[in-house]
Design a protein around this motif. Structure first.
Motif, PDB file in Angstrom:
ATOM      1  N   MET A 243     -13.606   9.414 -17.956  1.00  0.00           N
ATOM      2  CA  MET A 243     -12.785   8.946 -16.825  1.00  0.00           C
ATOM      3  C   MET A 243     -12.157  10.137 -16.102  1.00  0.00           C
ATOM      4  O   MET A 243     -12.870  10.914 -15.556  1.00  0.00           O
ATOM      5  CB  MET A 243     -11.750   7.902 -17.267  1.00  0.00           C
ATOM      6  CG  MET A 243     -12.380   6.625 -17.830  1.00  0.00           C
ATOM      7  SD  MET A 243     -13.683   5.940 -16.802  1.00  0.00           S
ATOM      8  CE  MET A 243     -12.791   5.387 -15.378  1.00  0.00           C
TER       9      MET A 243
ATOM     10  N   THR B 181     -28.266  10.680  -9.973  1.00  0.00           N
ATOM     11  CA  THR B 181     -27.487   9.490 -10.346  1.00  0.00           C
ATOM     12  C   THR B 181     -26.509   9.102  -9.243  1.00  0.00           C
ATOM     13  O   THR B 181     -26.225   7.932  -9.043  1.00  0.00           O
ATOM     14  CB  THR B 181     -26.690   9.717 -11.648  1.00  0.00           C
ATOM     15  OG1 THR B 181     -25.981  10.934 -11.556  1.00  0.00           O
ATOM     16  CG2 THR B 181     -27.582   9.734 -12.857  1.00  0.00           C
TER      17      THR B 181
ATOM     18  N   TYR C  62     -23.647  11.442 -16.043  1.00  0.00           N
ATOM     19  CA  TYR C  62     -23.239  10.075 -15.694  1.00  0.00           C
ATOM     20  C   TYR C  62     -22.670   9.360 -16.935  1.00  0.00           C
ATOM     21  O   TYR C  62     -21.650   8.675 -16.858  1.00  0.00           O
ATOM     22  CB  TYR C  62     -24.455   9.326 -15.135  1.00  0.00           C
ATOM     23  CG  TYR C  62     -24.140   8.062 -14.388  1.00  0.00           C
ATOM     24  CD1 TYR C  62     -23.566   8.093 -13.118  1.00  0.00           C
ATOM     25  CD2 TYR C  62     -24.432   6.810 -14.938  1.00  0.00           C
ATOM     26  CE1 TYR C  62     -23.281   6.928 -12.422  1.00  0.00           C
ATOM     27  CE2 TYR C  62     -24.153   5.634 -14.248  1.00  0.00           C
ATOM     28  CZ  TYR C  62     -23.583   5.705 -12.990  1.00  0.00           C
ATOM     29  OH  TYR C  62     -23.304   4.550 -12.302  1.00  0.00           O
ATOM     30  N   TYR C  63     -23.324   9.560 -18.068  1.00  0.00           N
ATOM     31  CA  TYR C  63     -22.861   8.925 -19.311  1.00  0.00           C
ATOM     32  C   TYR C  63     -21.463   9.460 -19.691  1.00  0.00           C
ATOM     33  O   TYR C  63     -20.550   8.696 -19.998  1.00  0.00           O
ATOM     34  CB  TYR C  63     -23.866   9.196 -20.447  1.00  0.00           C
ATOM     35  CG  TYR C  63     -23.414   8.623 -21.770  1.00  0.00           C
ATOM     36  CD1 TYR C  63     -23.520   7.259 -22.037  1.00  0.00           C
ATOM     37  CD2 TYR C  63     -22.831   9.445 -22.742  1.00  0.00           C
ATOM     38  CE1 TYR C  63     -23.067   6.722 -23.233  1.00  0.00           C
ATOM     39  CE2 TYR C  63     -22.373   8.919 -23.936  1.00  0.00           C
ATOM     40  CZ  TYR C  63     -22.498   7.551 -24.179  1.00  0.00           C
ATOM     41  OH  TYR C  63     -22.039   7.019 -25.358  1.00  0.00           O
TER      42      TYR C  63
ATOM     43  N   LYS D 255     -18.472   8.232 -17.548  1.00  0.00           N
ATOM     44  CA  LYS D 255     -18.030   6.855 -17.840  1.00  0.00           C
ATOM     45  C   LYS D 255     -17.010   6.832 -18.971  1.00  0.00           C
ATOM     46  O   LYS D 255     -16.118   6.004 -19.000  1.00  0.00           O
ATOM     47  CB  LYS D 255     -19.244   6.005 -18.284  1.00  0.00           C
ATOM     48  CG  LYS D 255     -20.099   5.533 -17.159  1.00  0.00           C
ATOM     49  CD  LYS D 255     -21.366   4.898 -17.699  1.00  0.00           C
ATOM     50  CE  LYS D 255     -21.414   3.420 -17.496  1.00  0.00           C
ATOM     51  NZ  LYS D 255     -21.113   2.943 -16.185  1.00  0.00           N
ATOM     52  N   ILE D 256     -17.156   7.747 -19.916  1.00  0.00           N
ATOM     53  CA  ILE D 256     -16.237   7.747 -21.067  1.00  0.00           C
ATOM     54  C   ILE D 256     -15.006   8.602 -20.787  1.00  0.00           C
ATOM     55  O   ILE D 256     -13.881   8.225 -21.101  1.00  0.00           O
ATOM     56  CB  ILE D 256     -16.979   8.255 -22.327  1.00  0.00           C
ATOM     57  CG1 ILE D 256     -18.087   7.266 -22.665  1.00  0.00           C
ATOM     58  CG2 ILE D 256     -16.019   8.424 -23.501  1.00  0.00           C
ATOM     59  CD1 ILE D 256     -19.006   7.686 -23.748  1.00  0.00           C
TER      60      ILE D 256
ATOM     61  N   SER E 121     -19.321   8.328 -12.012  1.00  0.00           N
ATOM     62  CA  SER E 121     -19.071   7.272 -13.005  1.00  0.00           C
ATOM     63  C   SER E 121     -17.644   7.405 -13.534  1.00  0.00           C
ATOM     64  O   SER E 121     -17.093   6.469 -14.095  1.00  0.00           O
ATOM     65  CB  SER E 121     -20.075   7.357 -14.149  1.00  0.00           C
ATOM     66  OG  SER E 121     -20.036   8.643 -14.729  1.00  0.00           O
ATOM     67  N   GLY E 122     -17.050   8.583 -13.379  1.00  0.00           N
ATOM     68  CA  GLY E 122     -15.663   8.827 -13.766  1.00  0.00           C
ATOM     69  C   GLY E 122     -14.934   9.530 -12.644  1.00  0.00           C
ATOM     70  O   GLY E 122     -15.384   9.489 -11.491  1.00  0.00           O
TER      71      GLY E 122
ATOM     72  N   MET F  85     -28.667   5.088 -19.802  1.00  0.00           N
ATOM     73  CA  MET F  85     -28.345   5.406 -18.396  1.00  0.00           C
ATOM     74  C   MET F  85     -29.558   5.173 -17.500  1.00  0.00           C
ATOM     75  O   MET F  85     -29.431   4.635 -16.399  1.00  0.00           O
ATOM     76  CB  MET F  85     -27.879   6.866 -18.258  1.00  0.00           C
ATOM     77  CG  MET F  85     -26.567   7.175 -18.920  1.00  0.00           C
ATOM     78  SD  MET F  85     -25.211   6.113 -18.335  1.00  0.00           S
ATOM     79  CE  MET F  85     -25.068   4.945 -19.680  1.00  0.00           C
TER      80      MET F  85
ATOM     81  N   HIS G   6     -26.389   5.397  -7.795  1.00  0.00           N
ATOM     82  CA  HIS G   6     -25.118   4.667  -7.895  1.00  0.00           C
ATOM     83  C   HIS G   6     -24.703   4.143  -6.510  1.00  0.00           C
ATOM     84  O   HIS G   6     -24.365   2.976  -6.350  1.00  0.00           O
ATOM     85  CB  HIS G   6     -24.068   5.638  -8.449  1.00  0.00           C
ATOM     86  CG  HIS G   6     -22.714   5.052  -8.657  1.00  0.00           C
ATOM     87  ND1 HIS G   6     -22.254   4.660  -9.889  1.00  0.00           N
ATOM     88  CD2 HIS G   6     -21.707   4.809  -7.789  1.00  0.00           C
ATOM     89  CE1 HIS G   6     -21.013   4.195  -9.766  1.00  0.00           C
ATOM     90  NE2 HIS G   6     -20.659   4.274  -8.503  1.00  0.00           N
TER      91      HIS G   6
END
Ligand code: F3S
Length: 429
Positions: free
Chosen positions: A223, A396, A216-217, A220-221, A251-252, A292, A400
């Motif tokens: 993408m 996650t 998940y982390y 996010k970065i 997350s991405g 997270m 979410h």
């Protein structure tokens, strides 16, 4: 884009209006993505909110599906199906949640739309993890939606496919083709983001919740960029890889994540990067994982009303682990826990006695559905035997979506399977 003679005839309506409509969808997509031609995938994973959604959403999507399926007698390639909104045949689930027969009948009418796909030849897998029931060889092309299936088929099986939408996936099943761009081209499959783990982390000791938080982390970065993970154990199971990679598409919008020494296209870091330098390097440590956990947890309560596992659907190894953990325990009478999986996996769980252990504790293994949509007030407004205000999960994707779809009304407790079971266990168990 270049079309063969047959593709042109399909576009012009010679094979019926559904085929022509689907061709328009695919040629527009191809033109938008600068594809030069169509290719033939071996299969398409269909996601239709016509049967996966509820109410007006399902109706609108069914109307669109109907346009693509008009006059169609048979899908041209193999197709698998994503989970349904609910399974009206699951009497145990209906009884456990005290759903009225009128609600069940109303839902049945909607999800029956899925039968249309079966009539056209779709494999009734009803799972977001088709890779556990429909394996693919390295280098084979696929079409399809469902972010988990996309990232897993690309990364773990070495298959080639893009992150698509429901309508494009269905169009490919109808026509047997997909535009060639993105992940279908070997030269686009190199990693752009390199993920290194802080030396202090011990991934061998990670729970599934830790792996899911890591994915998940990174999502996010990263993408929509391809990723490569270094420093992960070489003996990670496919089930654990599913837990790690699924959140990258939540997350991405990651479609391909190499794991050095594990995934088919990444025997070495250099292979994953195709000899280039990464655009970005991320180091993940304890602090990022804790961040997270904090982000996904929206309650300070110890107790939860329900625990959800198997989002994405659990393989046998995950069901086995949960069953060992709950063996001999009992959950509260006003609580429940569900494990989502694919039907063929449950058949094996039944034979192995795992289902029995889980049911004795008060849980249920559910198949063919997303285990968390049918009680979400963002989708459906129904009376249940026990109200669901707090959900515990180690996934996650579940945290979410449950929180997001309910507009924050349902509170989340994110953590390991053990902590989730503790949140619904009877005192002293
Ligand atoms: Fe699968 Fe539904 Fe979760 S499709 S990934 S169980 S949201």
């Amino acid at each position: 884009m270049y079309l063969t003679k047959e593709e042109e005839r399909m576009l012009e309506g010679e094979f019926g209006s559904g085929v022509a409509y689907s061709m328009r969808v695919l040629t527009k997509l191809g033109d938008a993505m600068d594809a030069e031609r169509m290719i033939k995938p071996v299969s398409s994973h269909i996601v239709s909110l016509g049967y996966q959604g509820y109410g007006d959403l399902a109706k609108w999507c069914k109307d669109l599906d109907e346009k693509m399926l008009d006059d169609v007698k048979q899908f041209r390639i193999s197709a698998t199906t994503n989970p349904k909104f609910f399974k009206p045949e699951d009497k145990k689930l209906i009884e456990k949640f005290g759903m009225s027969s009128s609600t069940v009948e109303e839902i049945r009418e909607g999800v029956n739309w899925s039968k249309k796909f079966e009539d056209l030849g779709a494999i009734p897998a009803y799972t977001c993890t088709p890779f556990f029931v429909y394996p693919i060889r390295k280098g084979e092309h696929l079409a399809g939606a469902e972010s988990v299936a996309v990232v897993m088929y690309n990364s773990i099986y070495g298959a080639m496919l893009n992150r698509e939408t429901g309508p494009t996936a269905l169009s490919s099943a109808v026509t047997g083709i997909t535009p060639e761009f993105g992940m279908h081209k070997p030269e686009n499959r190199y990693a752009r983001v390199q993920v290194d783990l802080d030396k202090a982390l011990k991934p061998k000791e990670f729970t599934r919740a830790d792996y899911s938080a890591l994915g998940y982390y990174v999502g996010k970065i990263a993408m929509d960029r391809n990723v490569v993970f270094t420093g992960l154990p070489k003996d990670m199971s496919v089930g654990l890889l599913k837990t790690l990679l699924a959140p990258l598409g939540v997350s991405g919008a990651v479609m391909l994540a190499h794991v050095v020494g594990v995934t088919p296209e990444a025997p070495t870091l250099d292979d994953a990067l195709m000899g280039r330098k990464p655009e970005e390097k991320i180091e993940v440590g304890k602090e990022q994982l804790e961040e997270m956990y904090g982000m996904l947890t929206t309650t300070t309560e110890d107790k939860a009303d329900i625990a959800i596992f198997g989002c994405p659907h659990a393989p046998l190894e995950e069901i086995n682990e949960i069953s060992q953990l709950v063996n001999g325990k009992k959950i509260r009478d006003d609580a429940s826990f569900l494990i989502g999986t694919a039907e063929p996996i449950k058949v094996l769980a039944d034979r192995m006695g795992l289902t029995n252990t889980i049911e004795k504790c008060g849980g249920l293994i559910v198949t063919d559905i997303c285990p968390h949509l049918f009680f979400n007030p963002g989708f459906i407004d129904i009376e249940l035997k026990h109200s669901i205000n707090t959900v515990a999960t180690d996934c996650t994707k579940c945290a979410h979506y449950v929180s997001g779809f309910s507009g924050g009304k349902i509170k989340m407790k994110y953590g390991s399977v053990e902590s989730c079971i503790n949140a619904i266990a009877k005192r002293g168990d």
